[in-house]
Scaffold this motif. Structure first.
Motif, short mmCIF file in Angstrom:
data_model
loop_
_atom_site.label_atom_id
_atom_site.label_comp_id
_atom_site.label_asym_id
_atom_site.label_seq_id
_atom_site.Cartn_x
_atom_site.Cartn_y
_atom_site.Cartn_z
N SER A 47 -4.96 58.42 23.46
CA SER A 47 -6.47 57.84 23.71
C SER A 47 -6.75 57.74 25.32
N GLU A 110 -11.40 54.73 14.41
CA GLU A 110 -11.13 56.14 14.59
C GLU A 110 -11.97 57.21 13.61
N GLU A 146 -6.95 63.47 16.69
CA GLU A 146 -7.84 62.66 15.91
C GLU A 146 -7.89 62.92 14.38
FE LIG Z 1 -8.53 58.78 18.12
#
Ligand SMILES: [Fe+2]
Ligand SMILES: [Fe+2]
Length: 197
Positions: A47, A110, A146
């Motif tokens: 991140s 997320e 991700e």
């Molecule tokens: Fe993420």
């Protein structure tokens, strides 16, 4: 494509990543399970890199990364609220419960992060010239990470909840063991969890 709204997406994406770093920093402090702690430390590093990538995208598109928008403020507010929720759980002094809250807060954060990058990927296919290249290059660096952040943490949240209920859990979760990188993969991993006990 509407350029102004694309810019809005990019500002929100940067804000989401900035909030994500803080949420992971707090979550790592709540991790009781060693595998999970290692996983969150990895996602924290990733991140931090995503913040850098988003800042580069904005500067390459001649956008000021400090620009405030109403939507960006909302993203910051949500991030701060999640952070507060994790701290609230931590101060209650039940480590397992705090770890569970942290996992759920990460899933919420997320979900937005994952969607931002999905949208950036779509926008890259519609944008023209240099803008398309800048968005595509950033997207290619981030997208798989991700997928992991969202689907693996959803798995952790579910299995930690089951464990807390006294129901047999699969730890680490099937999503992680099977290295899931898509919604279909996550569904398959969940389907296979009974065979993995
Ligand atoms: Fe993420
Ligand atoms: Fe990210």
């Amino acid at each position: 494509m509407k350029e102004e709204q694309l810019n809005e997406l990019l500002y929100q994406a940067l804000e989401t990543e900035l909030g994500g770093v803080q949420i992971y920093e707090a979550a790592v402090r709540c991790a009781v399970n060693d595998d999970l702690k290692e996983e969150w430390e990895k996602y924290l590093e990733q991140s931090r890199n995503h913040v850098q990538i988003m800042q580069n995208v904005l500067s390459e598109l001649d956008l000021d990364s400090q620009t405030e928008t109403p939507g960006r403020k909302v993203v910051r507010h949500l991030g701060e609220s999640l952070l507060e929720a994790i701290e609230m759980a931590r101060s209650n002094g039940e480590p397992e419960a705090a770890q569970l809250v942290a996992a759920e807060c990460i899933v919420l954060a997320e979900t937005k992060d994952h969607q931002n990058w999905q949208l950036i990927g779509e926008a890259a296919t519609k944008a023209k010239g240099e803008t398309a290249d800048i968005l595509q290059e950033a997207h290619d660096q981030v997208e798989e990470e991700e997928d992991e952040h969202l689907y693996h943490t959803m798995g952790w949240a579910r299995e930690l909840w089951l464990d807390s209920l006294g129901i047999k859990a699969v730890l680490p979760p099937p999503e992680e063991v099977k290295d899931v990188k898509s919604a279909i993969g996550a569904a398959r991993a969940q389907h296979a969890r009974r065979d993995m006990m």
